[in-house]
Design a protein around this motif. Structure first.
Motif, PDB file in Angstrom:
ATOM      1  N   LEU A 235       0.708  -1.294   0.118  1.00 45.55           N
ATOM      2  CA  LEU A 235      -0.041   0.015   0.024  1.00 45.55           C
ATOM      3  C   LEU A 235       0.794   1.241  -0.013  1.00 45.55           C
ATOM      4  CD1 LEU A 235      -2.674  -1.035   2.495  1.00 45.55           C
ATOM      5  CD2 LEU A 235      -2.911  -1.015  -0.014  1.00 45.55           C
ATOM      6  N   ALA A 236       2.014   1.445   0.842  1.00 47.46           N
ATOM      7  CA  ALA A 236       2.834   2.390   0.787  1.00 47.46           C
ATOM      8  C   ALA A 236       3.400   2.638  -0.620  1.00 47.46           C
ATOM      9  CB  ALA A 236       3.720   2.237   1.873  1.00 47.46           C
ATOM     10  N   THR A 237       3.647   1.631  -1.173  1.00 42.92           N
ATOM     11  CA  THR A 237       4.507   1.806  -2.492  1.00 42.92           C
ATOM     12  C   THR A 237       3.242   2.218  -3.517  1.00 42.92           C
ATOM     13  OG1 THR A 237       5.975  -0.121  -2.233  1.00 42.92           O
ATOM     14  CG2 THR A 237       5.721   0.643  -4.470  1.00 42.92           C
ATOM     15  N   TYR A 238       2.099   1.671  -3.657  1.00 38.71           N
ATOM     16  CA  TYR A 238       1.187   2.224  -4.689  1.00 38.71           C
ATOM     17  C   TYR A 238       0.734   3.764  -4.255  1.00 38.71           C
ATOM     18  CZ  TYR A 238      -3.073   2.192  -7.238  1.00 38.71           C
ATOM     19  OH  TYR A 238      -3.985   2.675  -8.069  1.00 38.71           O
ATOM     20  N   LEU A 239       0.744   4.143  -2.975  1.00 38.65           N
ATOM     21  CA  LEU A 239       0.621   5.734  -2.381  1.00 38.65           C
ATOM     22  C   LEU A 239       1.669   6.467  -2.745  1.00 38.65           C
ATOM     23  CD1 LEU A 239      -2.135   4.694   0.191  1.00 38.65           C
ATOM     24  CD2 LEU A 239      -2.514   5.750  -2.203  1.00 38.65           C
ATOM     25  N   ASN A 240       2.724   5.839  -3.251  1.00 44.95           N
ATOM     26  CA  ASN A 240       3.990   6.565  -3.406  1.00 44.95           C
ATOM     27  C   ASN A 240       4.407   7.359  -2.045  1.00 44.95           C
ATOM     28  OD1 ASN A 240       6.267   7.456  -4.907  1.00 44.95           O
ATOM     29  ND2 ASN A 240       5.238   9.027  -5.591  1.00 44.95           N
ATOM     30  N   LEU A 241       4.556   6.609  -0.813  1.00 47.88           N
ATOM     31  CA  LEU A 241       4.862   6.955   0.168  1.00 47.88           C
ATOM     32  C   LEU A 241       6.501   6.360   0.586  1.00 47.88           C
ATOM     33  CD1 LEU A 241       1.666   6.522   2.240  1.00 47.88           C
ATOM     34  CD2 LEU A 241       2.543   8.683   0.975  1.00 47.88           C
ATOM     35  N   PRO A 242       7.535   7.115  -0.115  1.00 52.80           N
ATOM     36  CA  PRO A 242       8.698   6.587  -0.042  1.00 52.80           C
ATOM     37  C   PRO A 242       9.328   6.494   1.526  1.00 52.80           C
ATOM     38  CG  PRO A 242       8.894   8.783  -0.884  1.00 52.80           C
ATOM     39  CD  PRO A 242       7.429   8.234  -0.983  1.00 52.80           C
ATOM     40  N   GLY A 243       9.032   7.566   2.462  1.00 52.35           N
ATOM     41  CA  GLY A 243       9.463   7.457   3.614  1.00 52.35           C
ATOM     42  C   GLY A 243       8.805   6.344   4.597  1.00 52.35           C
ATOM     43  N   VAL A 244       7.562   6.103   4.219  1.00 49.96           N
ATOM     44  CA  VAL A 244       6.979   4.932   5.025  1.00 49.96           C
ATOM     45  C   VAL A 244       7.522   3.373   4.436  1.00 49.96           C
ATOM     46  CG1 VAL A 244       4.907   3.595   5.194  1.00 49.96           C
ATOM     47  CG2 VAL A 244       4.710   6.281   5.236  1.00 49.96           C
ATOM     48  N   VAL A 245       7.843   3.436   3.094  1.00 43.54           N
ATOM     49  CA  VAL A 245       8.465   2.497   2.443  1.00 43.54           C
ATOM     50  C   VAL A 245       9.866   2.083   3.201  1.00 43.54           C
ATOM     51  CG1 VAL A 245       9.591   1.562   0.299  1.00 43.54           C
ATOM     52  CG2 VAL A 245       7.237   2.435   0.153  1.00 43.54           C
ATOM     53  N   GLU A 246      10.366   3.082   3.397  1.00 45.21           N
ATOM     54  CA  GLU A 246      11.885   3.043   4.059  1.00 45.21           C
ATOM     55  C   GLU A 246      11.793   2.756   5.514  1.00 45.21           C
ATOM     56  OE1 GLU A 246      15.972   6.010   4.077  1.00 45.21           O
ATOM     57  OE2 GLU A 246      13.935   6.896   4.463  1.00 45.21           O
ATOM     58  N   GLY A 247      10.799   3.262   6.120  1.00 38.67           N
ATOM     59  CA  GLY A 247      10.675   2.601   7.526  1.00 38.67           C
ATOM     60  C   GLY A 247      10.493   1.212   7.718  1.00 38.67           C
TER      61      GLY A 247
ATOM     62  N   ALA B  43       6.055  -0.967  -7.609  1.00 41.84           N
ATOM     63  CA  ALA B  43       6.685   0.044  -8.094  1.00 41.84           C
ATOM     64  C   ALA B  43       6.935   0.199  -9.600  1.00 41.84           C
ATOM     65  CB  ALA B  43       7.996   0.266  -7.137  1.00 41.84           C
ATOM     66  N   CYS B  44       7.401  -0.821 -10.083  1.00 37.96           N
ATOM     67  CA  CYS B  44       7.765  -0.993 -11.561  1.00 37.96           C
ATOM     68  C   CYS B  44       6.451  -0.780 -12.350  1.00 37.96           C
ATOM     69  CB  CYS B  44       8.325  -2.130 -12.010  1.00 37.96           C
ATOM     70  SG  CYS B  44       9.971  -2.448 -11.037  1.00 37.96           S
ATOM     71  N   GLN B  45       5.297  -1.117 -11.885  1.00 37.60           N
ATOM     72  CA  GLN B  45       4.207  -1.054 -12.616  1.00 37.60           C
ATOM     73  C   GLN B  45       3.723   0.452 -12.591  1.00 37.60           C
ATOM     74  OE1 GLN B  45       1.164  -3.719 -11.903  1.00 37.60           O
ATOM     75  NE2 GLN B  45      -0.483  -3.014 -13.275  1.00 37.60           N
ATOM     76  N   HIS B  46       3.624   1.055 -11.717  1.00 41.93           N
ATOM     77  CA  HIS B  46       3.411   2.474 -11.422  1.00 41.93           C
ATOM     78  C   HIS B  46       4.324   3.632 -11.366  1.00 41.93           C
ATOM     79  CE1 HIS B  46      -0.696   1.001 -10.644  1.00 41.93           C
ATOM     80  NE2 HIS B  46      -0.354   0.214  -9.907  1.00 41.93           N
ATOM     81  N   GLY B  47       5.354   3.243 -11.734  1.00 37.39           N
ATOM     82  CA  GLY B  47       6.559   4.133 -11.828  1.00 37.39           C
ATOM     83  C   GLY B  47       6.864   5.124 -10.531  1.00 37.39           C
ATOM     84  N   GLN B  48       6.977   4.237  -9.327  1.00 37.16           N
ATOM     85  CA  GLN B  48       7.343   4.595  -8.103  1.00 37.16           C
ATOM     86  C   GLN B  48       8.767   4.548  -7.932  1.00 37.16           C
ATOM     87  OE1 GLN B  48       4.830   6.165  -7.908  1.00 37.16           O
ATOM     88  NE2 GLN B  48       2.997   5.329  -7.091  1.00 37.16           N
ATOM     89  N   THR B  49       9.513   5.398  -8.812  1.00 41.46           N
ATOM     90  CA  THR B  49      11.033   5.273  -8.596  1.00 41.46           C
ATOM     91  C   THR B  49      11.712   5.426  -7.161  1.00 41.46           C
ATOM     92  OG1 THR B  49      11.189   5.933 -10.853  1.00 41.46           O
ATOM     93  CG2 THR B  49      13.135   5.923  -9.549  1.00 41.46           C
ATOM     94  N   ASP B  50      11.160   6.418  -6.643  1.00 41.48           N
ATOM     95  CA  ASP B  50      11.561   6.758  -5.048  1.00 41.48           C
ATOM     96  C   ASP B  50      11.390   5.503  -4.031  1.00 41.48           C
ATOM     97  OD1 ASP B  50      12.464   9.228  -5.865  1.00 41.48           O
ATOM     98  OD2 ASP B  50      10.878  10.228  -4.959  1.00 41.48           O
ATOM     99  N   CYS B  51      10.083   4.893  -4.302  1.00 39.95           N
ATOM    100  CA  CYS B  51       9.782   3.903  -3.585  1.00 39.95           C
ATOM    101  C   CYS B  51      10.819   2.773  -3.935  1.00 39.95           C
ATOM    102  CB  CYS B  51       8.252   3.550  -3.649  1.00 39.95           C
ATOM    103  SG  CYS B  51       7.389   4.842  -2.917  1.00 39.95           S
ATOM    104  N   ALA B  52      10.857   2.451  -5.108  1.00 38.21           N
ATOM    105  CA  ALA B  52      11.756   1.345  -5.409  1.00 38.21           C
ATOM    106  C   ALA B  52      13.135   1.465  -4.820  1.00 38.21           C
ATOM    107  CB  ALA B  52      11.795   1.170  -6.847  1.00 38.21           C
ATOM    108  N   THR B  53      13.597   2.703  -5.049  1.00 41.67           N
ATOM    109  CA  THR B  53      15.071   3.039  -4.582  1.00 41.67           C
ATOM    110  C   THR B  53      15.027   2.904  -3.091  1.00 41.67           C
ATOM    111  OG1 THR B  53      15.225   4.776  -6.325  1.00 41.67           O
ATOM    112  CG2 THR B  53      16.713   4.965  -4.604  1.00 41.67           C
ATOM    113  N   LYS B  54      13.994   3.185  -2.168  1.00 37.91           N
ATOM    114  CA  LYS B  54      14.231   3.231  -0.899  1.00 37.91           C
ATOM    115  C   LYS B  54      14.201   1.619  -0.519  1.00 37.91           C
ATOM    116  CE  LYS B  54      13.911   7.468   0.586  1.00 37.91           C
ATOM    117  NZ  LYS B  54      15.163   8.025   1.093  1.00 37.91           N
TER     118      LYS B  54
END
Length: 352
Positions: free
Chosen positions: A152-164, A186-197
């Motif tokens: 869910l955090a990835t889909y909603l593009n919340l990189p800080g939560v993903v990192e946590g 992340a790859c399907q929706h282009g969430q680069t920051d989340c994938a990086t974290k």
């Protein structure tokens, strides 16, 4: 769908319970939020069931917008009240710590924990507090759609939560109802920051199974990034060791096949430069060159030939790429002698 599509304006209202563990401790102590019974509804039709079939699913569905901060507070309060009543009926008095743990680990009928709900509301501060409080096993709870908080955090593009979540040890390997890991999302929706974290501090040995995981459509993260033209994510995945030549499960296409089908010359160049097998065959024997010629893409066909593609390979229909040229002069120019045969044999490579 934009991640802010159902962001609630009332998150900042003064009457909202503060985010964080302390605020939920106050819920345990103060009567206004803890109800031993539902108050009578002023609506003559009776109390409304927030999970009734006529309403949109609110918790586990990504796009749900029917859950408000007030209903979340009410849900938490009612859940605790029911649980507390059951404990009292058993003659057991709970300590404040036990009450708090009971509240925070409650799961709704849709399988969501309080952490799932906090993330759905994009309440990052409260989500981070819960992440620090919860043990790893709770962080990996999957709801009825098999979504973890990390999904869910990835889909909603919340990189800080993903990192946590990842920092606390949340699993990257768990798959949702479509077979997608959070990295697939992340790859399907282009969430680069989340994938990086998600991948920054993960060892290659731990990341390798995730990069090789195929969803129920047979697609890896690299396949999805390629299909969605996510070039930055493709570079990230390849840097982390994603398999270039893994075949997707439906027809055996590699990422290079997919890039050729999309006429995406940037992806084709990227994959070839990283060492993709230019002659990889699908289940039916078609190479990327077969696909490029069959789609009349002379530019990509030429690029594949310059990268050493074998023009004489045949698919299961016994066709070479030339057989699919369909009179395209630009493509035929890539095969100057392939159509000359003597006694059924090509003259290419024959010495006279």
């Amino acid at each position: 769908m934009a991640s802010g599509e159902y962001r609630k304006e009332d998150l900042l209202e003064e009457n909202r319970t503060d985010s964080g563990i302390d605020s939920y401790r106050s819920i345990l102590k103060e009567d206004p939020f803890i109800k031993t019974a539902r108050e009578p509804s002023s609506d003559s039709s009776g109390p409304r069931d927030k999970f009734s079939s006529g309403e949109e699913r609110l918790d586990s569905a990504y796009g749900s917008s029917s859950l408000t901060v007030e209903s979340l507070t009410e849900m938490v309060s009612e859940t605790f009240s029911i649980s507390n009543t059951q404990e009292q009926a058993q003659g057991t008095e709970l300590s404040e710590q036990e009450q708090e743990e009971n509240l925070l680990t409650t799961i709704t009928e849709d399988g969501d924990t309080i952490l799932h709900l906090a993330i759905i509301h994009e309440d990052e501060y409260f989500a981070q507090q819960l992440i620090q409080l919860f043990p790893k096993d709770v962080l990996d709870i999957q709801n009825n759609l098999y979504q973890t908080p990390l999904h869910l955090a990835t889909y909603l593009n919340l990189p800080g939560v993903v990192e946590g979540l990842v920092g606390k040890g949340a699993s990257l390997e768990l798959q949702d109802q479509d077979g997608n890991t959070a990295l697939h999302v992340a790859c399907q929706h282009g969430q680069t920051d989340c994938a990086t974290k998600m991948t920054r501090d993960i060892s290659s040995s731990k990341l390798a199974p995730v990069l090789e995981t195929q969803n129920w459509r047979g697609l890896t993260c690299l396949h999805l990034a390629t299909l969605n033209r996510q070039h930055h994510l493709m570079k990230l995945l390849l840097k982390k060791g994603a398999g270039l030549n893994i075949q997707e499960g439906t027809s055996g296409k590699t990422a290079l096949h997919l890039a050729v089908e999309l006429h995406d010359i940037q992806s084709v160049n990227l994959l070839l430069n990283r060492g993709a097998n230019v002659d990889a065959g699908m289940f039916n024997g078609c190479t990327p060159l077969h696909l490029a010629v069959g789609r009349q893409d002379a530019t990509i066909a030429n690029l594949l030939c310059q990268s050493g593609a074998d023009k004489m390979l045949r698919n299961l229909e016994d066709e070479t790429a030339l057989d699919l040229a369909d009179g395209n002069d630009d493509i035929l120019a890539l095969f100057p002698f392939d159509d000359i045969h003597i006694s059924g044999r090509s003259v290419v490579g024959v010495n006279y």
